[in-house]
Write a protein that holds these residues in place. Structure first.
Motif, PDB file in Angstrom:
ATOM      1  N   TYR A  80      47.759  31.109  42.420  1.00 25.21           N
ATOM      2  CA  TYR A  80      47.405  31.109  41.002  1.00 25.21           C
ATOM      3  C   TYR A  80      46.528  32.301  40.653  1.00 25.21           C
ATOM      4  N   LEU A  81      46.559  32.652  39.381  1.00 21.27           N
ATOM      5  CA  LEU A  81      45.611  33.624  38.842  1.00 21.27           C
ATOM      6  C   LEU A  81      45.118  33.071  37.508  1.00 21.27           C
ATOM      7  N   GLN A  82      43.882  32.587  37.502  1.00 21.46           N
ATOM      8  CA  GLN A  82      43.259  32.113  36.276  1.00 21.46           C
ATOM      9  C   GLN A  82      42.612  33.299  35.586  1.00 21.46           C
ATOM     10  N   MET A  83      43.008  33.546  34.352  1.00 22.48           N
ATOM     11  CA  MET A  83      42.518  34.704  33.609  1.00 22.48           C
ATOM     12  C   MET A  83      41.779  34.218  32.373  1.00 22.48           C
ATOM     13  N   ASN A  84      40.498  34.492  32.317  1.00 21.05           N
ATOM     14  CA  ASN A  84      39.656  34.103  31.191  1.00 21.05           C
ATOM     15  C   ASN A  84      39.122  35.348  30.482  1.00 21.05           C
ATOM     16  N   SER A  85      38.635  35.153  29.286  1.00 26.81           N
ATOM     17  CA  SER A  85      38.056  36.253  28.500  1.00 26.81           C
ATOM     18  C   SER A  85      38.987  37.452  28.476  1.00 26.81           C
ATOM     19  N   LEU A  86      40.228  37.201  28.184  1.00 24.47           N
ATOM     20  CA  LEU A  86      41.235  38.263  28.229  1.00 24.47           C
ATOM     21  C   LEU A  86      40.955  39.342  27.199  1.00 24.47           C
ATOM     22  N   LYS A  87      41.254  40.575  27.605  1.00 21.95           N
ATOM     23  CA  LYS A  87      41.065  41.750  26.762  1.00 21.95           C
ATOM     24  C   LYS A  87      42.417  42.393  26.491  1.00 21.95           C
ATOM     25  N   ILE A  88      42.464  43.193  25.440  1.00 22.11           N
ATOM     26  CA  ILE A  88      43.708  43.885  25.100  1.00 22.11           C
ATOM     27  C   ILE A  88      44.189  44.727  26.280  1.00 22.11           C
ATOM     28  N   GLU A  89      43.267  45.310  27.004  1.00 17.54           N
ATOM     29  CA  GLU A  89      43.647  46.162  28.132  1.00 17.54           C
ATOM     30  C   GLU A  89      44.165  45.380  29.345  1.00 17.54           C
ATOM     31  N   ASP A  90      44.146  44.065  29.280  1.00 17.21           N
ATOM     32  CA  ASP A  90      44.762  43.250  30.338  1.00 17.21           C
ATOM     33  C   ASP A  90      46.272  43.109  30.127  1.00 17.21           C
ATOM     34  N   THR A  91      46.777  43.593  29.008  1.00 14.62           N
ATOM     35  CA  THR A  91      48.204  43.528  28.735  1.00 14.62           C
ATOM     36  C   THR A  91      48.990  44.283  29.796  1.00 14.62           C
ATOM     37  N   ALA A  92      49.919  43.592  30.430  1.00 13.45           N
ATOM     38  CA  ALA A  92      50.698  44.181  31.519  1.00 13.45           C
ATOM     39  C   ALA A  92      51.727  43.167  32.009  1.00 13.45           C
ATOM     40  N   VAL A  93      52.609  43.629  32.859  1.00 12.71           N
ATOM     41  CA  VAL A  93      53.446  42.721  33.639  1.00 12.71           C
ATOM     42  C   VAL A  93      52.683  42.426  34.927  1.00 12.71           C
ATOM     43  N   TYR A  94      52.545  41.151  35.238  1.00 13.72           N
ATOM     44  CA  TYR A  94      51.792  40.724  36.416  1.00 13.72           C
ATOM     45  C   TYR A  94      52.762  40.292  37.506  1.00 13.72           C
ATOM     46  N   TYR A  95      52.506  40.808  38.706  1.00 16.35           N
ATOM     47  CA  TYR A  95      53.381  40.569  39.851  1.00 16.35           C
ATOM     48  C   TYR A  95      52.605  39.899  40.984  1.00 16.35           C
ATOM     49  N   CYS A  96      53.298  39.035  41.665  1.00 12.58           N
ATOM     50  CA  CYS A  96      52.792  38.408  42.878  1.00 12.58           C
ATOM     51  C   CYS A  96      53.367  39.169  44.071  1.00 12.58           C
ATOM     52  N   LYS A  97      52.563  39.386  45.104  1.00 12.00           N
ATOM     53  CA  LYS A  97      53.033  40.101  46.274  1.00 12.00           C
ATOM     54  C   LYS A  97      52.607  39.406  47.554  1.00 12.00           C
ATOM     55  N   ARG A  98      53.553  39.331  48.487  1.00  9.08           N
ATOM     56  CA  ARG A  98      53.242  38.828  49.823  1.00  9.08           C
ATOM     57  C   ARG A  98      52.961  39.993  50.743  1.00  9.08           C
ATOM     58  N   GLY A  99      51.892  39.941  51.491  1.00  8.72           N
ATOM     59  CA  GLY A  99      51.596  41.001  52.445  1.00  8.72           C
ATOM     60  C   GLY A  99      52.322  40.773  53.751  1.00  8.72           C
ATOM     61  N   GLY A 100      51.994  41.555  54.762  1.00  6.77           N
ATOM     62  CA  GLY A 100      52.635  41.446  56.056  1.00  6.77           C
ATOM     63  C   GLY A 100      53.341  42.740  56.427  1.00  6.77           C
ATOM     64  N   LEU A 101      54.219  42.674  57.422  1.00  5.47           N
ATOM     65  CA  LEU A 101      54.941  43.866  57.868  1.00  5.47           C
ATOM     66  C   LEU A 101      55.808  44.426  56.753  1.00  5.47           C
ATOM     67  N   LEU A 102      56.365  43.535  55.954  1.00  5.60           N
ATOM     68  CA  LEU A 102      57.150  43.935  54.791  1.00  5.60           C
ATOM     69  C   LEU A 102      56.519  43.330  53.544  1.00  5.60           C
ATOM     70  N   ASP A 103      56.483  44.110  52.488  1.00 10.31           N
ATOM     71  CA  ASP A 103      56.001  43.589  51.213  1.00 10.31           C
ATOM     72  C   ASP A 103      57.142  42.934  50.448  1.00 10.31           C
TER      73      ASP A 103
END
Length: 115
Positions: A80-103
């Motif tokens: 999860y990503l809880q986002m509070n007090s959002l600002k205009i500059e937070d506008t974006a596409v948000y991606y989840c990524k798994r780490g490890g040998l391969l992303d």
């Protein structure tokens, strides 16, 4: 196969909140560090937050410290990503990524902060 599916994005006014979810499948979530990234139009993708495999440690970009919280429920295969007090500059596409040998990346979820 490894899959990451983000959800929870949307349109919100400045000062509002959203909670993003990333549902993982095809691997054991509890074995991997997980991260959220974002990419705004015309900008490079940037790291927002990271959480260790069992959730003991977290790290945040300076721009979101104190406003965003990353968490995970390995039993539910979800980060999860809880986002509070959002600002205009937070506008974006948000991606989840798994780490490890391969992303591995999800398809992203759009967050738009606008009045």
């Amino acid at each position: 196969q490894v899959q990451l599916v983000e959800s929870g994005g949307g349109l919100v006014q400045p000062g509002g909140s959203l909670r993003l979810s990333c549902v993982a499948s095809g691997f054991i979530l509890g074995s991997y560090v997980m991260s959220w990234y974002r990419q705004a139009p015309g900008k490079e993708r940037e790291l927002v937050a990271t959480i260790t495999s069992i959730g003991v440690g977290t790290n945040y970009a300076d721009s979101v410290k104190g406003r965003f919280t990353i968490s995970r429920d390995n039993a539910k295969n979800t980060v999860y990503l809880q986002m509070n007090s959002l600002k205009i500059e937070d506008t974006a596409v948000y991606y989840c990524k798994r780490g490890g040998l391969l992303d591995y990346w999800g398809q992203g979820t759009q967050v738009t902060v606008s009045s």
